[in-house]
Write a protein that holds these residues in place. Sequence first.
Motif, PDB file in Angstrom:
ATOM      1  N   GLY A 100       4.185 -18.209 -31.412  1.00  0.00           N
ATOM      2  CA  GLY A 100       2.780 -18.654 -31.390  1.00  0.00           C
ATOM      3  C   GLY A 100       2.101 -18.315 -30.082  1.00  0.00           C
ATOM      4  N   ILE A 101       2.800 -18.548 -28.974  1.00  0.00           N
ATOM      5  CA  ILE A 101       2.229 -18.225 -27.657  1.00  0.00           C
ATOM      6  C   ILE A 101       2.030 -16.715 -27.521  1.00  0.00           C
ATOM      7  CG2 ILE A 101       2.714 -18.219 -25.172  1.00  0.00           C
ATOM      8  CD1 ILE A 101       4.095 -20.952 -25.617  1.00  0.00           C
ATOM      9  N   GLY A 102       3.027 -15.944 -27.946  1.00  0.00           N
ATOM     10  CA  GLY A 102       2.904 -14.481 -27.884  1.00  0.00           C
ATOM     11  C   GLY A 102       1.778 -13.967 -28.760  1.00  0.00           C
ATOM     12  N   SER A 103       1.596 -14.586 -29.923  1.00  0.00           N
ATOM     13  CA  SER A 103       0.526 -14.170 -30.828  1.00  0.00           C
ATOM     14  C   SER A 103      -0.846 -14.459 -30.223  1.00  0.00           C
ATOM     15  CB  SER A 103       0.668 -14.902 -32.163  1.00  0.00           C
ATOM     16  OG  SER A 103      -0.408 -14.592 -33.013  1.00  0.00           O
ATOM     17  N   GLN A 104      -1.000 -15.632 -29.609  1.00  0.00           N
ATOM     18  CA  GLN A 104      -2.284 -15.959 -28.979  1.00  0.00           C
ATOM     19  C   GLN A 104      -2.555 -15.017 -27.824  1.00  0.00           C
ATOM     20  OE1 GLN A 104      -2.132 -20.178 -28.025  1.00  0.00           O
ATOM     21  NE2 GLN A 104      -3.764 -20.494 -29.514  1.00  0.00           N
ATOM     22  N   HIS A 105      -1.552 -14.708 -27.057  1.00  0.00           N
ATOM     23  CA  HIS A 105      -1.729 -13.782 -25.938  1.00  0.00           C
ATOM     24  C   HIS A 105      -2.016 -12.368 -26.449  1.00  0.00           C
ATOM     25  CE1 HIS A 105      -1.350 -12.145 -21.948  1.00  0.00           C
ATOM     26  NE2 HIS A 105      -0.451 -11.283 -22.378  1.00  0.00           N
TER      27      HIS A 105
END
Length: 162
Positions: A100-105
């Motif tokens: 999720g964090i990688g996708s938002q970034h």
Amino acid sequence: MFKMITVSLKVFFAILLSLCLFCGQSQAAYERNQAVPVEKVVYGQIESVKHVTQKQLVEDSHSGWKTFGGALIGGVIGHQFGGGSGQDVATVLGALIGGGIGSQHGNQQYYLENKLVELMIKQDDGTEVMVIQDVDPGMSFNAGDEVRVVYLTGYVRVDLAM
């Protein structure tokens, strides 16, 4: 036996992460020593110079890799906690949170600013051409400068005459 497999998995994930980071680096479209066929060279004089700034909206093209990398790192970190089925749950939660964090970034957009120069040139054969090219900080053009117009396969480049 289990520790040796864990260590080799950590090494594998570290190598995979390193490869993901290196894939994101941009490379030039050509090598400096690569030959480009020249069709013709015409000399002329600059009549006018206009500096142009062009903004272009760019979407991050590596968002999939960032999501995958985030999930991978999150899973490795989550795997360090708990034991048995608790460790499995921590691994899955770490992978989900990291993804999720990688996708938002990875969903970032930004503006790329291109600095261009528009040159109106009267060539020695009497024709006039207008060329728009990237600004080269090492080569500034002024009205009245003698230049050479290099016609390459598919594009044109202007340099100061030598």
